[in-house]
Design a protein around this motif. Structure first.
Motif, short mmCIF file in Angstrom:
data_model
loop_
_atom_site.label_atom_id
_atom_site.label_comp_id
_atom_site.label_asym_id
_atom_site.label_seq_id
_atom_site.Cartn_x
_atom_site.Cartn_y
_atom_site.Cartn_z
N ARG A 1 0.84 -1.20 0.00
CA ARG A 1 0.00 0.00 0.00
C ARG A 1 0.88 1.26 0.00
NH1 ARG A 1 -2.84 3.78 2.84
NH2 ARG A 1 -1.30 3.77 4.49
N TYR A 2 1.94 1.21 0.83
CA TYR A 2 2.85 2.34 0.92
C TYR A 2 3.56 2.58 -0.41
CZ TYR A 2 2.31 2.24 6.01
OH TYR A 2 1.80 2.28 7.26
N LEU B 1 1.35 4.26 -2.87
CA LEU B 1 1.20 5.70 -2.58
C LEU B 1 2.34 6.50 -3.20
CD1 LEU B 1 0.14 5.59 1.19
CD2 LEU B 1 -1.25 6.44 -0.69
N VAL B 2 3.55 5.97 -3.07
CA VAL B 2 4.72 6.68 -3.62
C VAL B 2 4.70 6.62 -5.15
CG1 VAL B 2 7.25 6.76 -3.67
CG2 VAL B 2 6.08 6.21 -1.55
N LYS C 1 2.18 9.10 -6.32
CA LYS C 1 2.71 10.47 -6.14
C LYS C 1 3.75 10.78 -7.23
CE LYS C 1 6.21 11.15 -3.90
NZ LYS C 1 7.61 11.26 -4.39
N ARG D 1 2.13 11.35 -10.60
CA ARG D 1 1.44 12.65 -10.61
C ARG D 1 2.45 13.80 -10.80
NH1 ARG D 1 -2.16 13.51 -5.57
NH2 ARG D 1 -3.85 12.68 -6.84
N LEU E 1 9.80 11.19 3.72
CA LEU E 1 9.44 9.78 3.51
C LEU E 1 10.06 8.90 4.58
CD1 LEU E 1 9.86 9.42 -0.38
CD2 LEU E 1 7.77 9.79 0.91
N SER F 1 8.35 8.80 7.91
CA SER F 1 7.05 8.11 7.95
C SER F 1 7.27 6.61 8.17
CB SER F 1 6.32 8.35 6.63
OG SER F 1 6.86 7.52 5.63
N LEU G 1 6.86 4.38 6.17
CA LEU G 1 7.25 3.74 4.91
C LEU G 1 8.60 3.02 5.08
CD1 LEU G 1 6.82 3.81 1.63
CD2 LEU G 1 8.47 5.66 1.74
#
Lengths: 242, 222
Positions: B2-3, B6-7, B10, B13, B83, B86, B88
């Protein structure tokens, strides 16, 4: 603050960089809601201490625990308890304020990162700018957003590394106002700064770090602000021990 | 997982909003193909092995331009520290960056390959499915090695200069195998003749992926 409510426990912490000792057998305990300001000359080990607590640098020896979680043994749970603000924003310029906070919130597995991001953006007065990219933000706005980023996981401990660096007077005053809110929110804070006036005004404990050693540590109400500059100079000269 | 996702999301994007990495890869790849095409005498058919060499020169040099960016972009505003602060894990970070690098190289190849066929003739269109398999296997190796090298050089402050010095010697065997196998595909040889090379390429990608997962945690922090 009673020892029973200790949020942060540091014992025997040392750090060597290529034969040079940056931190030397440092011990420190902080309770819930305590605000410690650390002063010291450049190279005293202030930032190194914060970076070790933030798990960005490994200690050579010693132990750090936050709310019972050990830095080495429970690294992920340990990091969940921390927020870190430095003069670098740790924000993505290509993303909007909202996207930055939602991204960091998601990394901390927050149940509703969008709602949390909106709440924090209101708290730092950036709600109206939430859809603007951070690349276009002023230094002061970035720093306010940086506070929101550091609070996204509702951390028990906040680490502030020279948060006023590069800010103009107005932005500094605004930041100081926001940081004082942290005390009301019962966050335990360690702030490293060279700004004596602000450091003294905000803290309830004051420490002086020299050559990696905590040579002075006292409650703020035991210190005369007018005499602190002299005390600091004496500490640098090795004439003060708490 | 999941982590890592997310990266990846990101990075995609921010990559779309600032496509310099992809554009510089494409520009460099196109430039190399055109220059090498000019060097071939007019009316001369390019040998399969030579064609494979030209294709991989363009791909390799284009790839190295993009590889360093995915980790280096985290140094801007010290986002890498954000990062690392966190939960992660370094393994998830490596997995995410390797995936983004893999996608970036695939995207660049999707543009470079048609130009290669246009400039060097449709004789190279033989064995496209096998060529795609070689490209994907080599890309995995490139992405793993490149991400590992980026992680190692990220903390040095000379990422752009050090990355090629570290990356090229490590990835040289993979490039040599990719050229060899691609040449055999362009020469319409039987897959049985080069399948063992392909397996070695896959093993290379697996080894560097494993190595990346193992050492990223050690090299990414001070």
């Amino acid at each position: 603050m009673a020892a029973a409510t200790e949020y942060l426990e540091i014992s025997g912490l040392s750090k060597d960089y290529e034969g040079c000792r940056a931190l030397d057998d440092l011990c420190l305990c902080l309770g819930r809601g305590e605000f410690l300001t650390l002063f010291g000359p450049n190279g005293a080990g202030k930032s190194t201490l914060l970076r070790i607590i933030a798990t960005l640098t490994s200690p050579t020896s010693g132990r750090v625990r936050v709310r019972g979680f050990d830095l080495e043994e429970d690294a992920a749970k340990f990091r969940m308890q921390l927020g870190f603000i430095s003069h670098h924003s740790l924000l993505y310029d290509q993303m909007t304020a909202m996207e930055n906070l939602v991204f960091y919130g998601s990394l901390y597995a927050i149940a509703d990162p969008e709602a949390r991001a909106l709440e924090l953006l209101r708290q730092v007065d950036l709600h109206h700018r939430r859809h603007q990219r951070v690349g276009g933000f002023s230094r002061g706005m970035r720093q306010r957003l940086s506070i929101a980023r550091a609070l996204v996981n509702d951390p028990a401990i906040l680490l502030l590394d020279e948060p006023f660096t590069g800010l103009d007077q107005e932005a500094s005053a605004l930041l100081a106002e926001r940081l004082l809110l942290l005390r009301q929110w019962q966050r335990t804070v360690i702030m490293v700064t060279h700004d004596m006036d602000r450091g003294l005004a905000m803290a309830d404990r004051i420490g002086i770090l020299v050559s990696g050693r905590l040579v002075f540590l006292a409650r703020r109400d035991h210190i005369d602000p007018a005499a602190f500059a002299g005390l600091y100079r004496a500490a640098l000269a090795g004439e003060v021990m708490s | 997982m999941r982590y890592a996702w997310l990266v990846i999301r990101k990075d995609l994007r921010t990559g779309l909003r600032r496509p310099q990495a992809l554009l510089s890869m494409l520009f460099f790849g196109f430039l190399l193909l055109v220059i090498l095409n000019v060097a071939v005498p007019a009316g001369t058919a390019v040998a399969p092995e030579t064609g494979a060499g030209i294709l991989w020169v363009a791909i390799t040099f284009a790839a190295v331009l993009g590889l360093g960016r995915t980790v280096a972009q985290e140094k801007e505003n010290r986002c890498l520290e954000g990062l690392l602060l966190s939960p992660l894990s370094p393994e998830a970070l490596f997995g995410a960056k390797m995936t983004v690098n893999f996608l970036l190289i695939c995207l660049a190849q999707a543009a470079i390959l048609p130009l290669f066929f246009i400039l060097y003739g449709d004789g190279f269109l033989r064995g496209i499915p096998m060529l795609l398999l070689v490209l994907l296997t080599a890309n995995a190796g490139f992405a793993a090695t490149g991400t590992l090298c980026s992680a190692i050089t990220a903390g040095t402050g000379r990422n752009e200069a050090l990355l090629p010095m570290l990356f090229f010697p490590l990835v040289m065997p993979l490039i040599a195998m990719a050229v060899k196998v691609s040449g055999m595909i362009f020469a319409a040889e039987e897959p049985a003749r080069y399948s063992s090379w392909l397996q070695v390429m896959a093993a290379f990608a697996c080894i560097f992926t494993g190595l990346g997962f193992l050492v990223t945690g050690r090299v990414i922090r001070d």
